[in-house]
Design a protein around this motif. Structure first.
Motif, mmCIF file in Angstrom:
data_model
loop_
_atom_site.group_PDB
_atom_site.id
_atom_site.type_symbol
_atom_site.label_atom_id
_atom_site.label_comp_id
_atom_site.label_asym_id
_atom_site.label_seq_id
_atom_site.Cartn_x
_atom_site.Cartn_y
_atom_site.Cartn_z
ATOM 1 N N UNK A 94 0.823 -1.223 0.051
ATOM 2 C CA UNK A 94 -0.118 -0.065 0.014
ATOM 3 C C UNK A 94 0.903 1.330 -0.105
ATOM 4 N N UNK A 95 1.845 1.391 1.174
ATOM 5 C CA UNK A 95 2.777 2.708 0.893
ATOM 6 C C UNK A 95 3.901 2.199 2.067
ATOM 7 N N UNK A 96 4.863 3.250 1.500
ATOM 8 C CA UNK A 96 6.161 3.069 2.200
ATOM 9 C C UNK A 96 5.961 3.373 3.704
ATOM 10 N N UNK A 97 6.844 3.120 4.709
ATOM 11 C CA UNK A 97 6.829 3.482 5.849
ATOM 12 C C UNK A 97 7.144 5.168 6.160
ATOM 13 N N UNK A 98 6.526 5.608 7.097
ATOM 14 C CA UNK A 98 6.422 7.026 7.509
ATOM 15 C C UNK A 98 6.529 7.498 8.893
ATOM 16 N N UNK A 99 6.906 8.602 9.414
ATOM 17 C CA UNK A 99 6.831 9.036 10.822
ATOM 18 C C UNK A 99 5.753 9.980 10.617
ATOM 19 N N UNK A 100 5.170 10.173 11.907
ATOM 20 C CA UNK A 100 3.928 10.999 12.148
ATOM 21 C C UNK A 100 4.274 11.674 13.220
ATOM 22 N N UNK A 101 3.791 12.924 12.947
ATOM 23 C CA UNK A 101 4.023 14.161 14.027
ATOM 24 C C UNK A 101 3.079 14.129 15.096
ATOM 25 N N UNK A 102 1.736 13.054 15.095
ATOM 26 C CA UNK A 102 1.113 13.183 16.302
ATOM 27 C C UNK A 102 0.076 11.973 16.304
ATOM 28 N N UNK A 103 -0.510 11.518 17.113
ATOM 29 C CA UNK A 103 -1.303 10.403 17.311
ATOM 30 C C UNK A 103 -2.392 10.560 16.462
ATOM 31 N N UNK A 104 -2.997 11.892 16.276
ATOM 32 C CA UNK A 104 -4.050 11.960 15.461
ATOM 33 C C UNK A 104 -3.972 11.799 14.093
ATOM 34 N N UNK A 105 -2.645 12.285 13.396
ATOM 35 C CA UNK A 105 -2.093 12.118 12.203
ATOM 36 C C UNK A 105 -1.786 10.505 12.008
ATOM 37 N N UNK A 106 -1.347 9.613 13.030
ATOM 38 C CA UNK A 106 -1.204 8.232 12.652
ATOM 39 C C UNK A 106 -2.619 7.705 12.674
ATOM 40 N N UNK A 107 -3.838 8.152 13.562
ATOM 41 C CA UNK A 107 -4.833 7.450 13.409
ATOM 42 C C UNK A 107 -5.650 7.758 12.096
ATOM 43 N N UNK A 108 -5.459 8.897 11.471
ATOM 44 C CA UNK A 108 -5.860 9.249 10.230
ATOM 45 C C UNK A 108 -5.297 8.449 9.089
ATOM 46 N N UNK A 109 -4.036 8.199 9.208
ATOM 47 C CA UNK A 109 -3.402 7.637 8.117
ATOM 48 C C UNK A 109 -3.877 6.112 8.041
ATOM 49 N N UNK A 110 -3.909 5.557 9.432
ATOM 50 C CA UNK A 110 -4.374 3.934 9.696
ATOM 51 C C UNK A 110 -5.650 3.905 8.861
#
Length: 292
Positions: free
Chosen positions: A264-280
């Motif tokens: 689906x996509x390469x790994x990446x870092x997230x600046x916040x938990x909300x950003x992580x939840x949105x990406x998941x």
């Protein structure tokens, strides 16, 4: 010596891909002649790591299960060091003829054996005439003008091309490992996951997120992230972290089968938990499209 005459498939069988299956099929077909089909192979971590810097595709348990699924009744997995100094004729007589009571032996065109990998299919046929077993070689299997090989599959997995790897394997690439405890971050944000560690020296597919399937008394759609979790100490070992859709239950300590379907996509870092939840959430939607 084995009591019954046997049909022996020779090979490393790393991945048990379409080319390996052609060899295993030759041995399995010898049941009609009353021979017991067996596979003679080597423990993955005793030879593959030396041949390939990227490591072995499947561990002994996964490999044995796949081989037996090809109609083979017994799998003999030897430590390479115990045989590496045995000459080709010694291997043919002491192992194939005397120990395994082989009546039929098969291999691929590029199979090598004996000290220094000095012998190949031609020598094996000569030894068969001396020691009383028939020898047959399987033709190469070609997919889209490329010979199916463990090297091609490793390259596909390292590129994140799970679709190609699955086609060359003849089955979806599978992570079949025990579910181990993690930091439980996924549960706190609404996406509980299982963690599975790759074996020492095992090939690890390209880091990133994959659409996957999980089999737990039936099929479940899932999203799998492959990489290294900096917040949990596994000695720097990479792992697969899988969120199983529409499933709830305690899987810790159980061996779970996760099949990768597409990258689906390469790994990446997230600046916040909300950003992580949105990406998941986006990853889940992408996986559902792939797995529809």
């Amino acid at each position: 010596m084995a009591a019954e005459r046997t049909a022996v498939a020779l090979g490393l069988f790393d991945g048990v891909h379409l080319g390996h299956r052609a060899v295993l099929k030759l041995a399995a077909e010898q049941k009609k002649n009353g021979y017991v089909p067996i596979a003679f192979t080597f423990s993955p971590n005793t030879i593959t790591v030396r041949k390939s810097k990227s490591g072995y595709i499947y561990g002994s348990n996964e490999k044995t299960e796949l081989i037996k699924g090809c109609g083979i009744e017994n799998v003999m997995s030897w430590d390479f060091d115990s045989l590496k100094n045995m000459k080709g004729d010694e291997f043919a007589k002491n192992i194939l003829a005397d120990k395994l009571n082989a009546a039929f032996v098969c291999c691929g065109n590029n199979f090598r054996f004996g000290k220094g990998a000095f012998c190949g299919a031609a020598e094996l046929k000569s030894f068969g005439e001396r020691f009383g077993f028939e020898v047959c070689t399987a033709d190469d299997v070609v997919y889209e003008r490329e010979i199916v090989s463990s090297t091609a599959i490793r390259n596909a997995l390292l590129d994140g091309n799970a679709v190609k790897a699955n086609r060359l394997l003849g089955n979806p690439y599978t992570i079949e490992k025990e579910a181990v405890h993690g930091a439980h971050l996924g549960s706190t944000i609404g996406f509980p996951t299982i963690n599975q560690l790759f074996g020492e020296g095992q090939l690890v597919p390209k880091y990133g997120v994959y659409a996957s399937e999980v089999y737990i008394n039936g099929r479940y759609r899932a999203v799998t992230n492959i990489g290294i979790k900096p917040t949990v100490s596994y000695g720097g070992r990479p792992l697969a972290e899988t969120h199983i859709l529409d499933f709830s239950g305690d899987l810790y300590g159980k061996t779970i089968s996760v099949r990768l379907r597409d990258f689906i996509r390469s790994e990446r870092k997230f600046s916040s938990v909300d950003e992580l939840k949105s990406q998941i959430s986006e990853d889940v939607r992408a996986a559902l499209i792939v797995l529809a």
